[in-house]
Design an enzyme around this catalytic site. Structure first.
Site, PDB file in Angstrom:
ATOM      1  N   ASP A  29      77.922  67.686  75.010  1.00  0.00           N
ATOM      2  CA  ASP A  29      77.188  67.401  73.769  1.00  0.00           C
ATOM      3  C   ASP A  29      75.939  66.593  74.111  1.00  0.00           C
ATOM      4  OD1 ASP A  29      76.407  66.196  71.160  1.00  0.00           O
ATOM      5  OD2 ASP A  29      78.286  67.088  70.464  1.00  0.00           O
ATOM      6  N   ILE A  30      74.798  67.029  73.587  1.00  0.00           N
ATOM      7  CA  ILE A  30      73.542  66.331  73.938  1.00  0.00           C
ATOM      8  C   ILE A  30      73.321  65.062  73.112  1.00  0.00           C
ATOM      9  CG2 ILE A  30      72.135  68.141  75.006  1.00  0.00           C
ATOM     10  CD1 ILE A  30      70.897  68.592  72.210  1.00  0.00           C
ATOM     11  N   HIS A  98      83.408  74.899  66.859  1.00  0.00           N
ATOM     12  CA  HIS A  98      83.452  74.145  68.118  1.00  0.00           C
ATOM     13  C   HIS A  98      84.496  73.051  68.015  1.00  0.00           C
ATOM     14  CE1 HIS A  98      80.322  72.600  65.436  1.00  0.00           C
ATOM     15  NE2 HIS A  98      80.650  71.385  65.855  1.00  0.00           N
ATOM     16  N   HIS A 100      85.397  69.327  69.547  1.00  0.00           N
ATOM     17  CA  HIS A 100      84.856  68.169  70.266  1.00  0.00           C
ATOM     18  C   HIS A 100      85.967  67.510  71.070  1.00  0.00           C
ATOM     19  CE1 HIS A 100      81.207  67.476  67.554  1.00  0.00           C
ATOM     20  NE2 HIS A 100      81.964  68.195  66.739  1.00  0.00           N
TER      21      HIS A 100
HETATM   22  P1  AMP Z   1      79.495  69.157  64.072  1.00  0.00           P
HETATM   23  O1  AMP Z   1      78.933  70.485  63.595  1.00  0.00           O
HETATM   24  O2  AMP Z   1      79.249  68.055  63.097  1.00  0.00           O
HETATM   25  O3  AMP Z   1      80.952  69.240  64.460  1.00  0.00           O
HETATM   26  O4  AMP Z   1      78.731  68.721  65.386  1.00  0.00           O
HETATM   27  C1  AMP Z   1      77.745  69.476  66.043  1.00  0.00           C
HETATM   28  C2  AMP Z   1      77.565  68.885  67.411  1.00  0.00           C
HETATM   29  O5  AMP Z   1      76.723  69.742  68.161  1.00  0.00           O
HETATM   30  C3  AMP Z   1      76.923  67.503  67.422  1.00  0.00           C
HETATM   31  O6  AMP Z   1      77.793  66.596  68.117  1.00  0.00           O
HETATM   32  C4  AMP Z   1      75.612  67.730  68.177  1.00  0.00           C
HETATM   33  O7  AMP Z   1      75.266  66.638  68.970  1.00  0.00           O
HETATM   34  C5  AMP Z   1      75.925  68.954  69.003  1.00  0.00           C
HETATM   35  N1  AMP Z   1      74.776  69.742  69.395  1.00  0.00           N
HETATM   36  C6  AMP Z   1      73.836  70.260  68.587  1.00  0.00           C
HETATM   37  N2  AMP Z   1      72.930  70.971  69.311  1.00  0.00           N
HETATM   38  C7  AMP Z   1      73.351  70.925  70.610  1.00  0.00           C
HETATM   39  C8  AMP Z   1      72.844  71.465  71.840  1.00  0.00           C
HETATM   40  N3  AMP Z   1      71.726  72.216  71.888  1.00  0.00           N
HETATM   41  N4  AMP Z   1      73.510  71.199  72.986  1.00  0.00           N
HETATM   42  C9  AMP Z   1      74.636  70.441  72.947  1.00  0.00           C
HETATM   43  N5  AMP Z   1      75.162  69.902  71.823  1.00  0.00           N
HETATM   44  C10 AMP Z   1      74.527  70.129  70.667  1.00  0.00           C
END
Ligand code: AMP
Ligand code: ZN
Length: 138
Positions: A29-30, A98, A100
């Site tokens: 995660d970035i 996704h 986490h």
């Molecule tokens: P959520 O949809 O709330 O479960 O979380 C989306 C996650 O995707 C967040 O933790 C972001 O930091 C992560 N995220 C979004 N874009 C990217 C990316 N290009 N690369 C890695 N992680 C990402």
């Protein structure tokens, strides 16, 4: 399709990959909530748990299990949160399913959510259990 995680699967935008197989991709995660924050996704687009196939979901969870062990060996966190959010009301931001993996340490200041646990109405709990049981697909 304008999906950021599909673009990561296709290699159209960069990611720090840590695992890949036929069905599943995992990358860092970035915006890490803590060191070692990982995302595990199905390669086939599915927005939420309601769209993903059971086989893909099981594959994602199997990789989650494998990677949690690797995170444990690497960072020795005191705990790990496995989170998977579905829908805006559940705080899902990226509409490609996704999981986490978030390593946790006591006092790290993170909260999963502001759960206010209070005893429920047992009649309502039982009634909902019966309704849900009757909807379980075989
Ligand atoms: P959520 O949809 O709330 O479960 O979380 C989306 C996650 O995707 C967040 O933790 C972001 O930091 C992560 N995220 C979004 N874009 C990217 C990316 N290009 N690369 C890695 N992680 C990402
Ligand atoms: Zn997608």
């Amino acid at each position: 399709m304008d999906c950021i995680f599909c673009k990561i699967v296709a290699g159209e935008i960069p990611s720090v990959k840590i695992y890949e197989d036929d069905r599943v991709l995992a990358f860092m995660d970035i915006n890490p909530l803590n060191d070692g924050h990982i995302l595990i996704i199905p390669k086939a687009h599915a927005a939420t748990i309601h769209e993903i196939s059971e086989a893909d979901f099981l594959a994602v969870m199997s990789v989650t299990h494998k990677l949690a062990a690797a995170v444990q060996k690497t960072l020795a966190p005191e705990g790990i949160n496995i989170l998977q959010l579905n829908g805006e009301a559940a705080n899902q931001v990226v509409p490609h399913l996704h999981v986490h993996i978030v390593p946790r340490w006591s006092g790290d200041g993170l909260t999963v959510s502001q759960w206010n646990l209070a005893p429920g109405d047992m009649e309502k709990i039982k009634e909902l259990a019966d309704q849900i049981k009757s909807e379980i697909a075989n």
